[in-house]
Design a protein around this motif. Structure first.
Motif, PDB file in Angstrom:
ATOM      1  N   PRO A 110       9.292   3.698  -8.203  1.00 43.82           N
ATOM      2  CA  PRO A 110       8.168   3.013  -7.571  1.00 43.82           C
ATOM      3  C   PRO A 110       6.847   3.792  -7.601  1.00 43.82           C
ATOM      4  CG  PRO A 110       9.478   4.040  -5.874  1.00 43.82           C
ATOM      5  CD  PRO A 110      10.169   4.338  -7.184  1.00 43.82           C
ATOM      6  N   PHE A 111       6.693   4.764  -8.493  1.00 42.21           N
ATOM      7  CA  PHE A 111       5.435   5.490  -8.666  1.00 42.21           C
ATOM      8  C   PHE A 111       4.900   6.059  -7.344  1.00 42.21           C
ATOM      9  CE2 PHE A 111       5.382   2.659 -12.422  1.00 42.21           C
ATOM     10  CZ  PHE A 111       5.202   3.621 -13.425  1.00 42.21           C
ATOM     11  N   GLY A 112       5.792   6.646  -6.554  1.00 40.03           N
ATOM     12  CA  GLY A 112       5.369   7.275  -5.311  1.00 40.03           C
ATOM     13  C   GLY A 112       5.017   6.311  -4.208  1.00 40.03           C
ATOM     14  N   PHE A 113       5.246   5.012  -4.423  1.00 36.74           N
ATOM     15  CA  PHE A 113       4.949   4.017  -3.390  1.00 36.74           C
ATOM     16  C   PHE A 113       5.781   4.271  -2.140  1.00 36.74           C
ATOM     17  CE2 PHE A 113       6.185  -0.267  -1.706  1.00 36.74           C
ATOM     18  CZ  PHE A 113       4.974  -0.572  -1.104  1.00 36.74           C
ATOM     19  N   GLY A 114       6.993   4.763  -2.314  1.00 34.66           N
ATOM     20  CA  GLY A 114       7.858   5.065  -1.190  1.00 34.66           C
ATOM     21  C   GLY A 114       8.968   6.003  -1.619  1.00 34.66           C
ATOM     22  N   PRO A 115       9.800   6.422  -0.686  1.00 35.16           N
ATOM     23  CA  PRO A 115      10.852   7.394  -1.000  1.00 35.16           C
ATOM     24  C   PRO A 115      12.063   6.791  -1.700  1.00 35.16           C
ATOM     25  CG  PRO A 115      10.943   6.798   1.314  1.00 35.16           C
ATOM     26  CD  PRO A 115       9.708   6.146   0.761  1.00 35.16           C
ATOM     27  N   GLY A 116      12.119   5.473  -1.802  1.00 34.98           N
ATOM     28  CA  GLY A 116      13.263   4.851  -2.441  1.00 34.98           C
ATOM     29  C   GLY A 116      13.230   4.987  -3.949  1.00 34.98           C
ATOM     30  N   TRP A 160       1.117   5.644  -6.837  1.00 31.10           N
ATOM     31  CA  TRP A 160       0.571   6.871  -6.268  1.00 31.10           C
ATOM     32  C   TRP A 160       0.845   8.095  -7.156  1.00 31.10           C
ATOM     33  CZ3 TRP A 160      -2.638   6.927  -2.175  1.00 31.10           C
ATOM     34  CH2 TRP A 160      -2.700   5.779  -1.386  1.00 31.10           C
ATOM     35  N   SER A 161       2.044   8.166  -7.729  1.00 28.70           N
ATOM     36  CA  SER A 161       2.408   9.371  -8.484  1.00 28.70           C
ATOM     37  C   SER A 161       3.643   9.094  -9.338  1.00 28.70           C
ATOM     38  CB  SER A 161       2.690  10.540  -7.530  1.00 28.70           C
ATOM     39  OG  SER A 161       3.777  10.215  -6.660  1.00 28.70           O
ATOM     40  N   ALA A 187      -0.368   6.447 -16.152  1.00 28.28           N
ATOM     41  CA  ALA A 187      -1.725   6.979 -16.283  1.00 28.28           C
ATOM     42  C   ALA A 187      -2.692   6.401 -15.264  1.00 28.28           C
ATOM     43  CB  ALA A 187      -2.248   6.717 -17.698  1.00 28.28           C
ATOM     44  N   LEU A 188      -2.276   5.370 -14.537  1.00 30.16           N
ATOM     45  CA  LEU A 188      -3.158   4.731 -13.567  1.00 30.16           C
ATOM     46  C   LEU A 188      -2.921   5.212 -12.141  1.00 30.16           C
ATOM     47  CD1 LEU A 188      -3.027   1.041 -14.868  1.00 30.16           C
ATOM     48  CD2 LEU A 188      -4.800   2.750 -15.273  1.00 30.16           C
ATOM     49  N   SER A 189      -1.941   6.052 -11.910  1.00 34.83           N
ATOM     50  CA  SER A 189      -1.612   6.465 -10.552  1.00 34.83           C
ATOM     51  C   SER A 189      -2.720   7.315  -9.945  1.00 34.83           C
ATOM     52  CB  SER A 189      -0.303   7.251 -10.530  1.00 34.83           C
ATOM     53  OG  SER A 189      -0.488   8.539 -11.097  1.00 34.83           O
ATOM     54  N   VAL A 190      -2.708   7.412  -8.638  1.00 34.81           N
ATOM     55  CA  VAL A 190      -3.659   8.284  -7.943  1.00 34.81           C
ATOM     56  C   VAL A 190      -3.508   9.719  -8.438  1.00 34.81           C
ATOM     57  CG1 VAL A 190      -4.293   9.244  -5.695  1.00 34.81           C
ATOM     58  CG2 VAL A 190      -3.742   6.795  -5.901  1.00 34.81           C
ATOM     59  N   GLU A 191      -2.277  10.184  -8.554  1.00 31.03           N
ATOM     60  CA  GLU A 191      -2.022  11.547  -9.014  1.00 31.03           C
ATOM     61  C   GLU A 191      -2.619  11.789 -10.393  1.00 31.03           C
ATOM     62  OE1 GLU A 191       1.978  14.124  -8.961  1.00 31.03           O
ATOM     63  OE2 GLU A 191       2.039  12.480 -10.418  1.00 31.03           O
ATOM     64  N   ALA A 192      -2.465  10.827 -11.306  1.00 27.86           N
ATOM     65  CA  ALA A 192      -2.955  11.013 -12.674  1.00 27.86           C
ATOM     66  C   ALA A 192      -4.470  10.981 -12.759  1.00 27.86           C
ATOM     67  CB  ALA A 192      -2.364   9.927 -13.574  1.00 27.86           C
ATOM     68  N   GLN A 193      -5.124  10.279 -11.829  1.00 28.85           N
ATOM     69  CA  GLN A 193      -6.575  10.113 -11.934  1.00 28.85           C
ATOM     70  C   GLN A 193      -7.376  11.032 -11.013  1.00 28.85           C
ATOM     71  OE1 GLN A 193      -8.282   6.157 -12.439  1.00 28.85           O
ATOM     72  NE2 GLN A 193      -6.240   5.264 -12.266  1.00 28.85           N
ATOM     73  N   TRP A 194      -6.733  11.607 -10.014  1.00 31.57           N
ATOM     74  CA  TRP A 194      -7.472  12.400  -9.024  1.00 31.57           C
ATOM     75  C   TRP A 194      -8.147  13.602  -9.692  1.00 31.57           C
ATOM     76  CZ3 TRP A 194      -8.663  10.982  -4.244  1.00 31.57           C
ATOM     77  CH2 TRP A 194      -9.206  11.933  -3.373  1.00 31.57           C
ATOM     78  N   GLU A 195      -9.449  13.710  -9.492  1.00 30.06           N
ATOM     79  CA  GLU A 195     -10.272  14.802 -10.029  1.00 30.06           C
ATOM     80  C   GLU A 195     -10.173  14.917 -11.551  1.00 30.06           C
ATOM     81  OE1 GLU A 195      -9.268  18.313  -7.790  1.00 30.06           O
ATOM     82  OE2 GLU A 195     -10.507  17.677  -6.085  1.00 30.06           O
ATOM     83  N   ARG A 196      -9.861  13.793 -12.219  1.00 32.67           N
ATOM     84  CA  ARG A 196      -9.869  13.774 -13.680  1.00 32.67           C
ATOM     85  C   ARG A 196     -11.171  13.147 -14.146  1.00 32.67           C
ATOM     86  NH1 ARG A 196      -8.466  10.244 -17.723  1.00 32.67           N
ATOM     87  NH2 ARG A 196      -7.408   8.774 -16.341  1.00 32.67           N
ATOM     88  N   THR A 197     -11.999  13.931 -14.803  1.00 32.28           N
ATOM     89  CA  THR A 197     -13.305  13.486 -15.258  1.00 32.28           C
ATOM     90  C   THR A 197     -13.185  12.208 -16.082  1.00 32.28           C
ATOM     91  OG1 THR A 197     -14.105  15.758 -15.310  1.00 32.28           O
ATOM     92  CG2 THR A 197     -15.360  14.128 -16.565  1.00 32.28           C
ATOM     93  N   GLY A 198     -13.986  11.231 -15.742  1.00 29.45           N
ATOM     94  CA  GLY A 198     -13.995   9.973 -16.463  1.00 29.45           C
ATOM     95  C   GLY A 198     -13.028   8.936 -15.960  1.00 29.45           C
ATOM     96  N   PHE A 220       0.815  -1.208   0.000  1.00 27.26           N
ATOM     97  CA  PHE A 220       0.000   0.000   0.000  1.00 27.26           C
ATOM     98  C   PHE A 220       0.855   1.266   0.000  1.00 27.26           C
ATOM     99  CE2 PHE A 220      -2.860   3.138   2.135  1.00 27.26           C
ATOM    100  CZ  PHE A 220      -3.816   3.196   1.135  1.00 27.26           C
ATOM    101  N   ALA A 221       1.740   1.396   0.968  1.00 32.52           N
ATOM    102  CA  ALA A 221       2.578   2.591   1.036  1.00 32.52           C
ATOM    103  C   ALA A 221       3.801   2.301   1.903  1.00 32.52           C
ATOM    104  CB  ALA A 221       1.805   3.777   1.600  1.00 32.52           C
ATOM    105  N   ASP A 222       4.956   2.703   1.400  1.00 32.15           N
ATOM    106  CA  ASP A 222       6.249   2.448   2.038  1.00 32.15           C
ATOM    107  C   ASP A 222       6.786   3.764   2.607  1.00 32.15           C
ATOM    108  OD1 ASP A 222       8.904   1.797   2.647  1.00 32.15           O
ATOM    109  OD2 ASP A 222       9.522   1.773   0.535  1.00 32.15           O
TER     110      ASP A 222
END
Length: 532
Positions: free
Chosen positions: A420-426, A414-415, A440-451, A29-31
């Motif tokens: 690691p796409f924002g999964f952790g600081p490493g 995540w981003s 394109a599937l990260s939380v950052e890419a999809q947050w408040e993006r219509t559709g 989930f998150a590191d």
């Protein structure tokens, strides 16, 4: 067909009756510390995301002290945190932060077996046959003139014999990995130990427990051979999809006494503490036995998860579930994915069509009475990952030489634009490598993006709160060819499982899983309507 239970759909009962719970697979989930493995501080840092997503609770997979042969489901100390994930102070902070944000916390409990590194099993290995130390587990003599054959024909869920021989000649039972010896629940020391474990975590403030392998604690007296139909081999069917009639290792009647005892413990604490069973039973009726009024509060309902993409199949699951739950006064649960099964986007065909079907099934599920369980990453539209054999870590894969469960356990993005796409600081890949095309599937890419799928989940959860929780207790179901129609009060849900659009009746569109034209519901799409 109308199915009515006066307790279903109520918003005045315990919180868990209509909660949406988000499963957190702790490793993925998150590191927080950059070692490539998720941990408790990482979860704590992402709790505002879960609040803003719109869920009510989170269920966290095991984080206890463990050698990690089965990624935490092999527990060596039930009252401490594995250093890989943090410590007790980190667990306390997670609980406090979640409660401050209005989130409940359910933790995993693993009572069927311990790790082979648990102090009890180490004592058993050091003790003689027939000793009190061995009586806590399922040690038995072997068969054959020299005892060199396993005590019976049972197979491990992961593959291979369910028995391992120790140097003095005795065998011990393990329905899972050989590092996970089964406890003997007929020994009074075992329930006494778990009574203490329950109280330890309840005293620290957990809101509930997910009970792993809840149907497996007791085995049939005498441990008889499993009778198999002609041509079948013991263990030839995974626990998730069992169809064999004779199963002396599962769902024995004595298990319900344990859950009556646990019910009494939970009721000693305020705040509607709860327990939910992972019980892979073969019928809705046997599932319902786990949630009688003096036993557990919920049990996972895997019927929809196992159903094919079909309006009639989904209707049968809903009818059967509600009919089974009504006599015991229990609220149903609904789930489409978890850490043990292929993600439902992939099960429904993968790609754009699989995603459309996954969104449609989710929207339909969220309209039903009872509670829903979501698995981390499904709100991002993640598919099953084809993990390279060199990176596979699931013991089921190692035994069977198959893909195993790693494909649904890849750390979520995540981003950013690279692992690691924002999964952790490493830097670089986490414990299971992530695909390169997840930007394109990260939380950052999809947050408040219509559709986006993430915004669809947020909208669907808002709609559930606004329109489904008080939609009434009666459920009407209708199947018209490939169209499933669900009615609750003034809420109508249409799920088009066919290949062509269908006529959309008049009504206000509250939420849809995809684009809906003025008078047509496209294939692989669901919609909620309210009469004008």
């Amino acid at each position: 067909m109308a199915l009515n239970d006066p307790t279903q759909g109520s918003t005045t009962g315990p919180w868990w009756r209509d909660a949406v719970t988000y499963q957190v697979y702790v490793r993925s989930f998150a590191d927080s510390d950059g070692d490539g493995v998720g941990d408790l501080p990482g979860i704590t840092s992402r709790l505002p995301y879960l609040r803003d997503l719109g869920v009510d609770a989170l269920w966290i997979t095991p984080f206890y002290t463990s050698p990690q042969h089965d990624h935490g489901y092999d527990v060596s100390d039930y009252t401490d945190v594995d250093p890989l994930f943090g410590d007790l102070a980190a667990a306390d902070e997670l609980l406090a932060t979640a409660h401050d944000l209005g989130l409940k916390v359910i933790v995993d409990l693993v009572p069927n077996h311990t790790s082979n590194e648990h102090v009890w099993f180490q004592q058993a290995l050091a003790a003689a046959p027939g000793s009190p130390e061995r009586a806590r587990y399922m040690f038995r003599d072997g068969r054959g003139p020299d005892g060199s054959e396993p005590p019976n024909n049972w197979e491990s869920v992961f593959g291979g014999p369910a028995w391992t021989r120790v140097p003095d000649g005795e065998w011990y039972l393990h329905l899972f990995d050989s590092t996970q010896p089964d406890l003997d629940w007929r020994n009074p020391e075992v329930p006494a130990m778990f009574d203490g474990v329950l109280r330890f975590w309840l005293d620290r403030g957990v809101d509930g427990f997910r009970v792993d392998v809840a149907h497996g604690l007791f085995k049939e007296e005498g441990l008889p051979d499993q009778r198999l139909p002609g041509g079948a081999a013991a263990g030839s069917e995974p626990m998730v999809e069992r169809r064999l009639e004779h199963e002396p290792m599962w769902d024995q009647p004595e298990v319900h006494g344990v859950y009556r005892d646990w019910h009494r413990v939970l009721r000693e604490y305020d705040g509607d503490r709860m327990a939910v069973a992972e019980a892979w039973t073969k019928t809705a009726e046997s599932m319902a036995r786990f949630v009688r009024s003096d036993e557990l509060d919920q049990t996972f309902n895997f019927g929809w998860l196992l159903a094919e993409w079909s309006a009639s199949a989904f209707s049968d699951v809903v009818r059967g579930t509600l009919a089974a739950m009504a006599p015991v006064g229990a609220a149903p649960t609904w789930v489409l994915s978890n850490h043990d099964v292929v993600r439902h986007v992939t099960r429904y065909g993968g790609g754009e069509r699989g995603l459309a079907r996954a969104r449609a099934a989710t929207l339909t599920m969220l309209a039903l009475p009872g509670s829903a369980y979501l698995y981390q990453g499904e709100e991002l539209g993640l598919e099953e990952v084809d993990v390279d054999p060199a990176d596979r870590q699931d013991p089921a894969a190692l035994y069977r030489g198959q893909a195993g469960r790693d494909g649904c356990r890849v750390p979520i993005p995540w981003s950013g634009t690279a692992a690691p796409f924002g999964f952790g600081p490493g830097e670089g890949q986490p414990w299971i490598p992530q695909p390169d095309d997840w930007t394109a599937l990260s939380v950052e890419a999809q947050w408040e993006r219509t559709g986006s799928t993430l915004e669809f989940y947020r909208e669907a959860l808002r709609a559930r709160r606004a329109h489904a929780l008080d939609a009434g207790d009666t459920v009407d179901l209708d199947v018209r060819d490939d169209l499933l129609v669900v009615r609750r009060g003034d809420l109508t849900v249409l799920l088009n499982c066919g290949d062509t659009p269908v006529e959309l009746p008049d009504g206000e569109v509250l939420v849809a899983s995809g684009r809906v034209d003025a008078d047509k519901l496209p294939a692989d799409t669901a919609v909620w309507l309210r009469a004008r």
